[in-house]
Design a protein around this motif. Sequence first.
Motif, mmCIF file in Angstrom:
data_model
loop_
_atom_site.group_PDB
_atom_site.id
_atom_site.type_symbol
_atom_site.label_atom_id
_atom_site.label_comp_id
_atom_site.label_asym_id
_atom_site.label_seq_id
_atom_site.Cartn_x
_atom_site.Cartn_y
_atom_site.Cartn_z
ATOM 1 N N GLN A 9 -2.021 3.033 -3.104
ATOM 2 C CA GLN A 9 -3.107 3.889 -2.629
ATOM 3 C C GLN A 9 -3.883 4.488 -3.803
ATOM 4 O OE1 GLN A 9 -1.647 6.653 0.524
ATOM 5 N NE2 GLN A 9 0.025 5.181 0.743
ATOM 6 N N TRP A 31 -6.067 1.778 -5.061
ATOM 7 C CA TRP A 31 -7.165 1.515 -4.137
ATOM 8 C C TRP A 31 -8.279 2.559 -4.307
ATOM 9 C CZ3 TRP A 31 -7.151 -2.581 -0.536
ATOM 10 C CH2 TRP A 31 -8.250 -2.606 0.327
ATOM 11 N N LEU A 33 0.833 -1.198 0.000
ATOM 12 C CA LEU A 33 0.000 0.000 0.000
ATOM 13 C C LEU A 33 0.873 1.256 0.000
ATOM 14 C CD1 LEU A 33 -3.060 0.649 0.029
ATOM 15 C CD2 LEU A 33 -2.859 0.976 2.498
ATOM 16 N N ARG A 72 -8.663 -3.517 -5.316
ATOM 17 C CA ARG A 72 -8.203 -4.073 -4.046
ATOM 18 C C ARG A 72 -6.998 -4.979 -4.302
ATOM 19 N NH1 ARG A 72 -12.030 -3.744 0.412
ATOM 20 N NH2 ARG A 72 -10.816 -5.411 1.390
ATOM 21 N N THR A 76 -8.319 2.126 4.268
ATOM 22 C CA THR A 76 -8.948 1.070 3.471
ATOM 23 C C THR A 76 -10.379 0.747 3.904
ATOM 24 O OG1 THR A 76 -8.118 -0.700 4.915
ATOM 25 C CG2 THR A 76 -6.698 0.001 3.077
#
Length: 508
Positions: free
Chosen positions: A313, A316, A308, A321, A448
Amino acid sequence: MKITLILVTALLLSPLGGRAATDPSKPNIILILADDLGYGDLGCYGAAKVKTPNIDKLASGGRRFTDAHSASSVCTPSRYALLTGEYPFRKNLWGPVMNPSPLVVDVTKPTVASLLKAQGYATACFGKWHLGFGDKPNPDWNTDLKPGPLECGFDHYFGIPVVNSHPPFVWVEDHRVVGLDPADPLRYGGKAETQSFPEKMLKPAMSGAKAAHALYREEEHGTTLTEKATHWMRGQKDEPFFLYFATPHIHHPFTPGAKFKGSSEAGRYGDFIQEFDWMVGEVMRTLDELKLRDNTLVILTSDNGGMLNEGGQEAWKAGHRLNGELLGFKFDSWEGGHRVPFIAHWPGHIPAGSVSNQLICQIDLLATLAALTGSKTTGPDSVNVLPAMVGTPDKPLRDQLVIAPHKEKNLALREGRWLYIGAQGGGGFNGTKVGDHMLGGPGALKFTGEINSDIANGKIKADAPSAQLYDLEADLAQSYNISQEHPEQASKMAKQLNEVQKHLHSTP
């Protein structure tokens, strides 16, 4: 195994062209190891924002594993385990080795490459090494870099010596830096030569070697390594070969070639995945060109879960995912750190379109490939999982698996449906700010939206248990720590984990 040999013999007697192998028990073997490719990063594992048609085709023609793991959620220890069949905690490996670092592999012990070389295979590694060079704390990059990949059993090596985000930003071929000018040596310190990564992250920096750096064009890594690997394959069509294709994709910085920029719906992260998929497609097209697909075992997996970082990020936020429904990311002992894609493809031997839920680990490749080729080589912690690739065993092949995160205290033990973690949190990065390269752990859950019973508002609760226990069959997302509801199970697994650490091996 006798059934397998009969099938191979029948296959080789068919008019396929290509190599007429003299030993039908030795198919070609291609191991494609992606870097930081998460459990949710491929179409065949549920991704919708990225397109991976070549890898999806590989899965539809072979077997997709849903409970496959890296032995560590960190790159160097994971790669060590894959090659040696030994848990990285036995070597006290917890993090990535950076410059300067000697080779972490004991060249007197077997590796996947050395066992296959002893069985008559031509062996080569293309891509990321990241296991160190030389036998001294400060290897001299201006002389022969040995011991290295060649001393670990590879006939040939070409690739990135460390990782694409850190110096020295040069290619290494066999024992030497490519294009090195003796009048301008590589030096420790100074300003690092890099195109796309923050200088603050490049510690310790390396400078000099401008001619060698000029050959290291980051956006051409995909094409360069693919061309090198497929060219080598063409030269081996008349003998069994082992290709270890360890791509820098999809590790940060995300530098896809021009034709892949903007090609996905998941930003730079997704674009890099789609270039990786193209690379896999080129390898498979080369097998078809050589008429060797039916006599080649192809395994595709990743060294750990998705990370991440800033690119992660960005993906996301776009709805991608990285690790599917799994909790956590690279560096963690949570499932997202180490449950990885694993696809095995071998026409006529591995049932097409099949799925296996057997618990397996990359550390098992040494014992598995030894069994496949008739070698007597063993590894301290490696289990033969060939029956799970070519058949449907009626019982688990592995009863336990130890998983190493970045932090030693979070060493984890998997046993059947249970996962035990010996401390609080994920055991990886703990950054708290969105946009931070090291966003992870409890702080990442704020970003998240994932749920874990030990964590609230991005922090571990004051009354959270000191260890963690999860029933993965009932709660794959690890939303609820049940260590207090099942103290006997947690205590038993804590003792088992301690016992495994005391012994030099976990397999007979």
